[in-house]
Design an enzyme around this catalytic site. Sequence first.
Site, PDB file in Angstrom:
ATOM      1  N   SER A 151       0.591  -1.288   0.112  1.00 35.00           N
ATOM      2  CA  SER A 151      -0.399   0.217  -0.009  1.00 35.00           C
ATOM      3  C   SER A 151       0.269   1.022  -0.060  1.00 35.00           C
ATOM      4  O   SER A 151       2.459   1.253   0.704  1.00 35.00           O
ATOM      5  CB  SER A 151      -1.202  -0.270   1.434  1.00 35.00           C
ATOM      6  OG  SER A 151      -0.908   1.110   1.509  1.00 35.00           O
TER       7      SER A 151
ATOM      8  N   TYR B  63      -1.223  -0.077  10.951  1.00 34.60           N
ATOM      9  CA  TYR B  63      -1.252  -0.582   9.145  1.00 34.60           C
ATOM     10  C   TYR B  63      -0.360  -0.269   8.207  1.00 34.60           C
ATOM     11  O   TYR B  63       0.430  -1.124   7.803  1.00 34.60           O
ATOM     12  CB  TYR B  63      -2.630   0.206   8.249  1.00 34.60           C
ATOM     13  CG  TYR B  63      -2.971  -0.818   7.217  1.00 34.60           C
ATOM     14  CD1 TYR B  63      -3.329  -1.418   6.814  1.00 34.60           C
ATOM     15  CD2 TYR B  63      -3.103  -0.041   5.847  1.00 34.60           C
ATOM     16  CE1 TYR B  63      -4.092  -2.776   5.713  1.00 34.60           C
ATOM     17  CE2 TYR B  63      -3.399  -0.105   4.653  1.00 34.60           C
ATOM     18  CZ  TYR B  63      -3.963  -0.759   4.006  1.00 34.60           C
ATOM     19  OH  TYR B  63      -4.460  -1.930   3.718  1.00 34.60           O
TER      20      TYR B  63
END
Lengths: 432, 243
Positions: free
Chosen positions: B135, B148
């Site tokens: 990501s 995250y």
Amino acid sequence: MSLRSWGNYPKINNRSFRFDGISTLKKIIENNNKLIPHGNGRSYGDSALSENIITVKPHDLFISFDDQQGIVHVQSGVLLSEILAALVPRGWFLKVTPGTKLITVGGAIASDVHGKNHHIAGCFSESVEMFNLMLPDGKIITCSKDENTELFKATCGGMGLTGVILDAKISLKKINSKFINQTTIKTRNLKETFEAFENNKNKTYSVAWIDCLAKGSELGRCLLMLGDFRDDGKLDYKTKKKLNIPFNFPSFALNTLSVKAFNWLYYGKVKETISKQKVDIDTFFYPLDSLSNWKRIYGENGFTQYQFILPKETSFEGLEKILKTIADSGKGSFLAVLKLYGKANENYLSFPMEGYSLALDFKIEKGLFELLEQLDKIVVHHGGRIYLAKDVRVSKIIFEQGYPQIDRFRALRKKYNMNEKFNSLQSQRVGI
Amino acid sequence: MSYILIIGAKSDIAKSVARKYAENGYDIYLAARNSSELEDFANDINLRTQKTAICLDLDILDIASHESFYNRLEEKPLGIISVAGYLGEQDKAQVDFNESKKIIDTNYVGIVSLINIVANDFEKRKSGFIVGISSVAGDRGRKSNYIYGSAKAALTTYLSGLRNRLHEANIQVLTVKPGFVATKMTEGMDLPEKLTAQPEEVANDIFNAQQKGKNVLYSKWIWRWVMVIIKSIPEFQFKKMSI
């Protein structure tokens, strides 16, 4: 991120709810009002816009395919393009397809769309074997031409105002080629255009592009395109790579001059009165789909499509008046599409009737709505109506005059409490 | 037959990737927890493409099961695409280590365990490709999702090292860094339209980059440049910002 419709007008704030399962959908309907289902956002105006939007596209599974009968059962978020990608190579095509394949099956039913073969095959609902519909109370009802016929006739063409279509069985037609034999007929005026349509009523597909800036003796000149599938066994259908329009054109890019030039080139490029071509499915049926976001040509302010139909008896007179009014206004339209339709069906709000329909694109600008109101008057005076899937501004009075079964539709909405739960900007404006 | 193994097959990106590969002639292994829920989707793939899709139970957090999961595959895959991930809740993770651990284990630890096994097999066979969905959140830590983000950063580094190691065996390793994607995971977030991709777009980008032998993919492409800018902000300035 608020959802828009294809015309990029109006821009309103809305909340969207994702439909990806029956139980979530039930909850969405239970907890919200002013809901409207939204497919792939290809309706031009405000028919799929509301405060609360149910996005149906994630509900997109193929459920079964009967390759003997050619019946495909899909969830309502499946795009027509996906059906073609899967089944044209196996020799099947949609019985009825509109001029874009980038719409959902649910949207095709809700707008009861039609295509270049309306005079022979009717509307999309003709190919709908059945669908399941979720009503405002969460109940799921199966509808077809023989079962719950009232709901069937209201939902086909019902603009998503009767509930949420969950899945549908669509019957397909057998083809033996991905190619179409196309004949182009060039006419010099409206009289010739009408004659050309009448003389070619037996051709499966027909549509005309009209130069709506032509005046005087050239008023109504057109290129009439006729077609039928070939029989050469070539079915290796693959969608071509698309071009993208990456940003909105400045609003001055489209003006009387540039449209005139385009129309002149487009019409002038065809030299012979009758010419023949071999074209593929995408070129023949979906010429604009190869240009992603073509709406951006109309600029940041957006555009609308004005589509009306007139009964056959009054078509010539009405069209002549309307084309003259448009040509005099100088407001240009790249795309003016004329077609001769077959008989109307029994659905309460379906658009087609036997006669001629004209569709014109206009960018949103000052003076446009006044012009369209002028056209409205000519349309209803001649017994015609406006197509809801394209509309963004028609008044309640004009709408009602065109749709004699509206009271039946309203009564049904009331009976099932649909008017409490499902509303679009359009349904509120025209009082459906 | 030629299978692609998709890990975390219930996500929207995974489903789009599965369809894209099936359309292009591959058969698909769909691996996820409670994979029977994917039977309807497997049927959809088969109807659309006439390719085979097989549902397989896999819990990315159950490390002990990974070896036997892979050994049980009768036909080994041509490539693996890991889409498994868990966004979690940053606020919760700050006060509840279990949430932090779940984020780290799902986005990093479990994937390392599984890809190690697959990588060893591919290296031995000298064929195969590995695609890992990381990501842009891993490119720089921000207060809104750094648990995250740090797990994704670790995954990015892992994939980069793995690419280096497997280069000699001619195994492609593709790191995918999606920006915003309109999926179940981001439902209800107010995402900027121009920076937000549809899952089908990301799947197309992944397929094209993988087929062309690319190493790192940003999707949408503009995120490469967005992240160049974000990474270039000096730390003394960055720490005061809310982005």
